[in-house]
Design an enzyme around this catalytic site. Structure first.
Site, PDB file in Angstrom:
ATOM      1  N   SER A 119      -5.167  -4.721  -1.757  1.00  0.00           N
ATOM      2  CA  SER A 119      -3.776  -5.094  -1.687  1.00  0.00           C
ATOM      3  C   SER A 119      -3.469  -6.530  -1.768  1.00  0.00           C
ATOM      4  CB  SER A 119      -3.179  -4.307  -0.619  1.00  0.00           C
ATOM      5  OG  SER A 119      -3.131  -3.068  -0.482  1.00  0.00           O
ATOM      6  N   GLU A 152      -2.088  -3.252 -11.246  1.00  0.00           N
ATOM      7  CA  GLU A 152      -2.090  -4.680 -11.243  1.00  0.00           C
ATOM      8  C   GLU A 152      -3.621  -5.128 -11.554  1.00  0.00           C
ATOM      9  OE1 GLU A 152       0.583  -7.600  -8.648  1.00  0.00           O
ATOM     10  OE2 GLU A 152      -0.377  -6.195  -7.512  1.00  0.00           O
TER      11      GLU A 152
HETATM   12  N1  CAA Z   1       0.451  12.463  -4.308  1.00  0.00           N
HETATM   13  C1  CAA Z   1       0.569  12.816  -5.484  1.00  0.00           C
HETATM   14  N2  CAA Z   1       1.562  13.331  -6.152  1.00  0.00           N
HETATM   15  C2  CAA Z   1       2.894  13.191  -5.251  1.00  0.00           C
HETATM   16  C3  CAA Z   1       2.922  12.874  -3.863  1.00  0.00           C
HETATM   17  C4  CAA Z   1       1.195  12.308  -3.307  1.00  0.00           C
HETATM   18  N3  CAA Z   1       1.108  11.614  -2.346  1.00  0.00           N
HETATM   19  N4  CAA Z   1       3.951  12.367  -3.332  1.00  0.00           N
HETATM   20  C5  CAA Z   1       4.651  12.922  -4.107  1.00  0.00           C
HETATM   21  N5  CAA Z   1       4.071  13.388  -5.380  1.00  0.00           N
HETATM   22  C6  CAA Z   1       4.650  13.937  -6.874  1.00  0.00           C
HETATM   23  C7  CAA Z   1       5.452  15.227  -6.396  1.00  0.00           C
HETATM   24  O1  CAA Z   1       4.481  16.165  -6.776  1.00  0.00           O
HETATM   25  C8  CAA Z   1       6.585  15.235  -7.483  1.00  0.00           C
HETATM   26  O2  CAA Z   1       5.864  15.586  -8.572  1.00  0.00           O
HETATM   27  P1  CAA Z   1       6.678  16.268  -9.741  1.00  0.00           P
HETATM   28  O3  CAA Z   1       7.772  15.358 -10.175  1.00  0.00           O
HETATM   29  O4  CAA Z   1       5.607  16.118 -10.967  1.00  0.00           O
HETATM   30  O5  CAA Z   1       6.999  17.457  -9.273  1.00  0.00           O
HETATM   31  C9  CAA Z   1       6.858  13.687  -7.576  1.00  0.00           C
HETATM   32  O6  CAA Z   1       5.652  13.088  -6.907  1.00  0.00           O
HETATM   33  C10 CAA Z   1       7.969  13.385  -6.832  1.00  0.00           C
HETATM   34  O7  CAA Z   1       8.005  13.937  -5.412  1.00  0.00           O
HETATM   35  P2  CAA Z   1       8.995  14.555  -4.434  1.00  0.00           P
HETATM   36  O8  CAA Z   1      10.154  15.065  -5.329  1.00  0.00           O
HETATM   37  O9  CAA Z   1       8.252  15.240  -3.594  1.00  0.00           O
HETATM   38  O10 CAA Z   1       9.646  13.282  -3.663  1.00  0.00           O
HETATM   39  P3  CAA Z   1      10.416  11.965  -4.348  1.00  0.00           P
HETATM   40  O11 CAA Z   1      11.434  12.302  -5.432  1.00  0.00           O
HETATM   41  O12 CAA Z   1      10.801  11.579  -3.244  1.00  0.00           O
HETATM   42  O13 CAA Z   1       9.210  11.089  -4.833  1.00  0.00           O
HETATM   43  C11 CAA Z   1       7.662   9.465  -4.477  1.00  0.00           C
HETATM   44  C12 CAA Z   1       8.120  10.820  -4.158  1.00  0.00           C
HETATM   45  C13 CAA Z   1       7.108   9.406  -5.762  1.00  0.00           C
HETATM   46  C14 CAA Z   1       6.721   8.656  -3.446  1.00  0.00           C
HETATM   47  C15 CAA Z   1       8.897   8.405  -4.137  1.00  0.00           C
HETATM   48  O14 CAA Z   1       9.481   8.691  -2.763  1.00  0.00           O
HETATM   49  C16 CAA Z   1       8.751   6.844  -4.379  1.00  0.00           C
HETATM   50  O15 CAA Z   1       8.481   6.595  -5.483  1.00  0.00           O
HETATM   51  N6  CAA Z   1       8.381   6.158  -3.210  1.00  0.00           N
HETATM   52  C17 CAA Z   1       8.210   4.700  -3.360  1.00  0.00           C
HETATM   53  C18 CAA Z   1       6.714   4.674  -3.583  1.00  0.00           C
HETATM   54  C19 CAA Z   1       6.241   3.321  -3.736  1.00  0.00           C
HETATM   55  O16 CAA Z   1       7.043   2.347  -3.413  1.00  0.00           O
HETATM   56  N7  CAA Z   1       4.899   3.219  -3.975  1.00  0.00           N
HETATM   57  C20 CAA Z   1       4.366   1.752  -3.862  1.00  0.00           C
HETATM   58  C21 CAA Z   1       3.932   1.342  -2.413  1.00  0.00           C
HETATM   59  S1  CAA Z   1       3.229  -0.046  -2.351  1.00  0.00           S
HETATM   60  C22 CAA Z   1       1.604   0.027  -2.960  1.00  0.00           C
HETATM   61  O17 CAA Z   1       1.115   1.036  -3.388  1.00  0.00           O
HETATM   62  C23 CAA Z   1       0.734  -1.305  -3.030  1.00  0.00           C
HETATM   63  C24 CAA Z   1       0.162  -1.771  -1.852  1.00  0.00           C
HETATM   64  O18 CAA Z   1      -0.828  -2.471  -1.999  1.00  0.00           O
HETATM   65  C25 CAA Z   1       0.662  -1.501  -0.427  1.00  0.00           C
HETATM   66  P1  NAD Z   2      -7.034   4.822   4.190  1.00  0.00           P
HETATM   67  O1  NAD Z   2      -7.264   4.391   5.485  1.00  0.00           O
HETATM   68  O2  NAD Z   2      -6.350   6.136   3.741  1.00  0.00           O
HETATM   69  O3  NAD Z   2      -8.651   5.221   3.598  1.00  0.00           O
HETATM   70  C1  NAD Z   2      -9.786   4.204   3.729  1.00  0.00           C
HETATM   71  C2  NAD Z   2     -10.718   5.022   3.658  1.00  0.00           C
HETATM   72  O4  NAD Z   2     -12.076   4.149   3.633  1.00  0.00           O
HETATM   73  C3  NAD Z   2     -11.190   5.721   4.676  1.00  0.00           C
HETATM   74  O5  NAD Z   2     -11.640   6.887   4.328  1.00  0.00           O
HETATM   75  C4  NAD Z   2     -12.561   5.166   5.457  1.00  0.00           C
HETATM   76  O6  NAD Z   2     -13.396   6.176   6.184  1.00  0.00           O
HETATM   77  C5  NAD Z   2     -13.160   4.554   4.286  1.00  0.00           C
HETATM   78  N1  NAD Z   2     -14.009   3.481   4.557  1.00  0.00           N
HETATM   79  C6  NAD Z   2     -13.794   2.600   5.481  1.00  0.00           C
HETATM   80  N2  NAD Z   2     -14.979   1.679   5.443  1.00  0.00           N
HETATM   81  C7  NAD Z   2     -15.487   2.232   4.516  1.00  0.00           C
HETATM   82  C8  NAD Z   2     -17.066   1.551   3.921  1.00  0.00           C
HETATM   83  N3  NAD Z   2     -17.714   0.620   4.725  1.00  0.00           N
HETATM   84  N4  NAD Z   2     -17.718   2.425   2.932  1.00  0.00           N
HETATM   85  C9  NAD Z   2     -16.986   3.508   2.531  1.00  0.00           C
HETATM   86  N5  NAD Z   2     -15.647   3.955   3.015  1.00  0.00           N
HETATM   87  C10 NAD Z   2     -15.168   3.315   4.056  1.00  0.00           C
HETATM   88  O7  NAD Z   2      -6.672   3.463   3.532  1.00  0.00           O
HETATM   89  P2  NAD Z   2      -5.876   3.537   2.025  1.00  0.00           P
HETATM   90  O8  NAD Z   2      -4.476   3.447   2.190  1.00  0.00           O
HETATM   91  O9  NAD Z   2      -6.579   4.424   1.161  1.00  0.00           O
HETATM   92  O10 NAD Z   2      -6.331   1.907   1.614  1.00  0.00           O
HETATM   93  C11 NAD Z   2      -7.608   1.660   0.866  1.00  0.00           C
HETATM   94  C12 NAD Z   2      -7.554   0.218   0.046  1.00  0.00           C
HETATM   95  O11 NAD Z   2      -6.580   0.489  -0.865  1.00  0.00           O
HETATM   96  C13 NAD Z   2      -7.121  -0.833   1.098  1.00  0.00           C
HETATM   97  O12 NAD Z   2      -7.916  -2.142   0.577  1.00  0.00           O
HETATM   98  C14 NAD Z   2      -5.608  -0.896   0.712  1.00  0.00           C
HETATM   99  O13 NAD Z   2      -5.042  -2.336   1.175  1.00  0.00           O
HETATM  100  C15 NAD Z   2      -5.648  -0.729  -0.733  1.00  0.00           C
HETATM  101  N6  NAD Z   2      -4.273  -0.138  -1.014  1.00  0.00           N
HETATM  102  C16 NAD Z   2      -3.554   0.703  -0.271  1.00  0.00           C
HETATM  103  C17 NAD Z   2      -2.247   1.089  -0.605  1.00  0.00           C
HETATM  104  C18 NAD Z   2      -1.432   2.029   0.170  1.00  0.00           C
HETATM  105  O14 NAD Z   2      -0.426   2.092  -0.168  1.00  0.00           O
HETATM  106  N7  NAD Z   2      -1.971   2.753   1.201  1.00  0.00           N
HETATM  107  C19 NAD Z   2      -1.798   0.885  -1.979  1.00  0.00           C
HETATM  108  C20 NAD Z   2      -2.651  -0.067  -2.713  1.00  0.00           C
HETATM  109  C21 NAD Z   2      -3.779  -0.477  -2.470  1.00  0.00           C
END
Ligand code: CAA
Ligand code: NAD
Length: 282
Positions: A119, A152
């Protein structure tokens, strides 16, 4: 190179989603985790998602069976010997990722690409753990992977054009939209998103509003699909804290200091949706 077989390391919420979209695109997948229970949990998540697709009439039971058949589970890194590309999605920790990449480097074929779904961590630093930094790249999927279009793509200092182009072509095959960004802490996505989430946590910490009120303001007022605290729980509070620490250390700027309340929740094991408790209870 056309990628035909990938190994996904980490079968958590990201790894299982990454495995699913590859299998749906006709690519053979090895889904790897530290133990069978974790690999099985990720596999079950994929089954559940595909069953929902069947219920909605988007794919047939036969399609589902074909997709599932492309996914093999593993707890042995030796399987990396057999693949064109590894996509690492283990925990967001530089020691874990560096040690995995060093080991993968000794196992994977000389021409194999090693990608990380980190991330926020430095692609260049992860690449430095290998003898092939030119074949290491960031491929940062968004959560939930089957739904979100963005990937990305981040080159390390040494990543070659060939590797970059192979990964961009792969993202298109997965029906994703690749966007190239440079290798700096948090890239673009988390440099912008995570300080907003951290600020939302400070807003609760300082008693300005409840989590429900903060989320309602951002959902109704800014049209965000999820409020920032619901989103933090969804991402995982451990991952949010790791990302803030990477931004804080990487830029040396206190504007990125993680909120103490975020630290407290992580220390308590309240990691959000995945542990059943975070800012909300699940
Ligand atoms: N896995 C697979 N599909 C999923 C899902 C999941 N965990 N959660 C929801 N969906 C699907 C549903 O099946 C549904 O599909 P259809 O349209 O085909 O029926 C669709 O997504 C919409 O779901 P819902 O109607 O149940 O709910 P919603 O309209 O609230 O959408 C959401 C759910 C898509 C998650 C929406 O709330 C959303 O866009 N949230 C923000 C997500 C976001 O910002 N993601 C980025 C996080 S940051 C990141 O990823 C980077 C990082 O490194 C941390
Ligand atoms: P998670 O906690 O759901 O899953 C992590 C998994 O990795 C676990 O099943 C754990 O057992 C496994 N693991 C840990 N150490 C390991 C090793 N040495 N070898 C093999 N498997 C190992 O975490 P996540 O949310 O799936 O995040 C995974 C990666 O993706 C992180 O680097 C996170 O920053 C990145 N990421 C997360 C998100 C998010 O929204 N959660 C979005 C984009 C990227």
């Amino acid at each position: 190179m056309k990628v035909k077989k990938v190994m996904v390391i980490g079968a958590g919420q990201m790894g299982s989603g990454i495995a699913q979209v590859h299998a749906m695109a006709g690519i053979e997948v090895i889904l790897h985790d530290v133990n069978e229970e974790a690999a099985e949990r990720g596999f079950k998540m994929i089954l559940k998602n595909l069953s929902r697709q069947v219920e909605k009439g988007r794919i047939t039971e036969v399609d589902k069976a074909i997709i599932i058949n492309r996914i093999e589970r593993s707890t042995d890194l030796e399987y990396a010997r057999d693949v064109d590309m590894v996509i690492e999605a283990a925990v967001e920790n530089i020691e874990v990722k560096s040690s995995l990449f060093a080991e993968l480097d000794t196992i994977a074929r000389a021409e194999a690409i090693l990608a990380t779904n980190t991330s926020a961590l430095s692609i260049t630093e992860v690449a430095a753990a290998t003898s092939r930094p030119e074949q290491v790249i960031g491929m940062h999927f968004m959560n939930p992977v089957p739904v979100m279009k963005l990937v990305e793509i981040i080159r390390g200092l040494a990543t070659t054009d060939d590797v970059y182009e192979t990964v961009v072509a792969l993202a298109h095959r997965l029906c994703k939209t690749p966007v190239e960004v440079n290798d700096f802490p948090g890239f673009v996505s988390n440099r912008i998103l995570m300080p907003m989430i951290n600020e939302a946590i400070f807003t609760v910490y300082e008693g300005v509003a409840t989590p429900e009120a903060v989320d309602e303001v951002m959902k109704r007022g800014m049209n965000h699909p999820m409020g920032p605290l619901t989103l933090a729980d969804f991402i995982g509070l451990d991952t949010c804290l790791y990302i803030m620490e990477t931004l804080h250390a990487g830029f040396g700027d206190d504007k990125y200091r993680p909120c103490p309340l975020l630290r407290k929740y992580v220390k308590a094991g309240w990691l959000g949706k995945k542990t059943g408790r975070g800012f909300y209870q699940y």
